[in-house]
Scaffold this motif. Structure first.
Motif, mmCIF file in Angstrom:
data_model
loop_
_atom_site.group_PDB
_atom_site.id
_atom_site.type_symbol
_atom_site.label_atom_id
_atom_site.label_comp_id
_atom_site.label_asym_id
_atom_site.label_seq_id
_atom_site.Cartn_x
_atom_site.Cartn_y
_atom_site.Cartn_z
ATOM 1 N N LEU A 95 -30.532 54.531 -40.240
ATOM 2 C CA LEU A 95 -30.982 53.409 -39.382
ATOM 3 C C LEU A 95 -30.255 52.938 -38.319
ATOM 4 O O LEU A 95 -30.704 52.850 -37.043
ATOM 5 N N ASP A 96 -28.965 52.606 -38.510
ATOM 6 C CA ASP A 96 -27.900 52.295 -37.492
ATOM 7 C C ASP A 96 -28.236 53.460 -36.357
ATOM 8 O O ASP A 96 -28.239 53.094 -35.059
ATOM 9 N N LEU A 99 -31.438 53.426 -34.307
ATOM 10 C CA LEU A 99 -31.742 52.287 -33.386
ATOM 11 C C LEU A 99 -31.051 52.474 -32.214
ATOM 12 O O LEU A 99 -31.251 51.722 -30.998
ATOM 13 N N ARG A 100 -29.881 53.378 -32.144
ATOM 14 C CA ARG A 100 -29.171 53.546 -30.831
ATOM 15 C C ARG A 100 -30.189 54.362 -29.958
ATOM 16 O O ARG A 100 -29.681 54.404 -28.793
ATOM 17 N N ARG A 102 -33.478 53.888 -29.721
ATOM 18 C CA ARG A 102 -34.533 53.000 -30.023
ATOM 19 C C ARG A 102 -35.759 53.442 -28.993
ATOM 20 O O ARG A 102 -36.943 53.402 -29.169
ATOM 21 N N ARG A 140 -35.588 45.119 -40.679
ATOM 22 C CA ARG A 140 -34.868 45.616 -39.591
ATOM 23 C C ARG A 140 -36.050 46.323 -38.741
ATOM 24 O O ARG A 140 -36.105 46.067 -37.520
ATOM 25 N N VAL A 141 -36.545 47.248 -39.439
ATOM 26 C CA VAL A 141 -37.573 47.917 -38.687
ATOM 27 C C VAL A 141 -38.646 47.119 -37.925
ATOM 28 O O VAL A 141 -38.875 47.393 -36.806
ATOM 29 N N GLU A 144 -37.504 45.175 -35.025
ATOM 30 C CA GLU A 144 -37.412 46.029 -33.621
ATOM 31 C C GLU A 144 -38.554 46.265 -33.279
ATOM 32 O O GLU A 144 -38.710 47.239 -32.132
#
Length: 321
Positions: A95-96, A99-100, A102, A140-141, A144
């Motif tokens: 996930l990290d 998200l970079r 995104r 987190r998802v 975002e």
């Protein structure tokens, strides 16, 4: 959270089909597919009317080398604005990394296997460990602004453990819903489902998960994929995942052949008078392109037979019972 209506009202008969071939399909191919070919095929699928396409995975490259170019694919595709791009995410590190990037995708899928053995072999964690992380990742998802999708793999049987109790599967689904999932897919990961069970299961899942989009993901390992899809549809499921050309399978274990073919699924629904929103001819063209790119014959029926060609006098008529 937006509520999903699993009913079909009035005379409207429509299903939603998500294309998973660029991820679930490609990952099973032994020879590396050039990035440019992946981009061309995904763009063709977008032009065929598919509104949601699973494009990439953020699994470690050494685990799935075939999908190591996921970022390049995400950045390189040129899809219509109304096509949602989906990625698969295995854990917090994935996930990290996702998200970079995104700005290049719209939906994120988290997953677990209903079988402890399959989950360990697939992602080297217990089911409980995975679901604990899902609760953190799900927040987190959602934060975002992504659509949070979930998949319960081996929902209909495990090649290592055999039968999987439906209560276990539905309990995991409810945990995903509590974590914020807007859609929950049930995967027949190694093709162990049958139509009678599909009918009972999806009726129960829709009842247990009000307001959640319930999605069917069938494999054609034992030739029952379309029959299972029809049974799920009749039970009230109107959301499906499939793979053009019948690409795919499951890396764990070997011998688990592909997903039902998108073009075969669409063809079946069209002949039933159910709208898919897809241009079947273009989906078949994309599957034929994939077949040529891979250099081997694919298992789809529609790329051999083509769409049903009714004579002009038959078009628009109902078939006799």
């Amino acid at each position: 959270m937006p509520q999903y209506d699993n009913t079909i009202e009035g005379e409207t008969r429509r299903v939603h089909i998500r294309e998973v071939g660029p991820r679930d399909g490609f990952q099973n191919e032994p020879e590396t597919i050039p990035t440019s070919d992946k981009i061309r095929l995904i763009n063709a699928l977008g032009r065929a009317g598919l509104k949601r396409i699973e494009v990439a995975s953020f699994v470690r490259p050494d685990v799935l080398p075939q999908l190591a170019d996921g970022v390049e694919v995400l950045r390189g595709i040129d899809l219509p604005d109304d096509v949602a791009r989906q990625v698969l995410i295995p854990n917090s590190r994935g996930l990290d990394n996702a998200l970079r990037q995104r700005e290049y995708f719209d939906e994120a899928t988290l997953f677990v296997s209903a079988s402890q053995t399959h989950n360990r072999k697939n992602i080297n964690r217990t089911v409980e460990e995975t679901m604990g992380e899902v609760r953190r990742m799900g927040k987190r998802v959602v934060d975002e602004g992504l659509r949070f999708c979930a998949v319960v793999a081996t929902s209909f049987g495990c090649p290592y453990e055999g039968r999987v109790p439906p209560e276990r599967v539905l309990d995991l689904a409810e945990q995903f819903a509590e974590a914020g999932a807007m859609e929950i897919g049930f995967g027949d990961t190694t093709g162990m489902c049958n139509p009678a069970y599909a009918s009972r299961f999806f009726a129960a899942a829709i009842e247990r998960l009000p307001g959640i989009e319930v999605t069917a993901h069938f494999h054609n390992t034992r030739g029952q994929g379309l029959a299972n899809a029809y049974a799920a549809f009749e039970a009230g499921c109107h959301s499906f995942e499939s793979s053009f050309g019948e690409l795919g399978g499951c890396p764990v274990p070997k011998g688990s052949t592909g997903n039902i073919a998108t073009e075969d699924l669409a063809s079946m629904f069209h002949e039933m008078g159910v709208d898919t929103g897809l241009d079947l001819g273009r989906v078949i063209e994309a599957a034929l392109d994939a077949q040529a790119t891979l250099g081997r014959k694919l298992s789809s029926h529609s790329i051999v037979a083509g769409p049903v060609a009714w004579s002009p006098r038959d078009r628009g008529r109902s078939l006799p019972c």
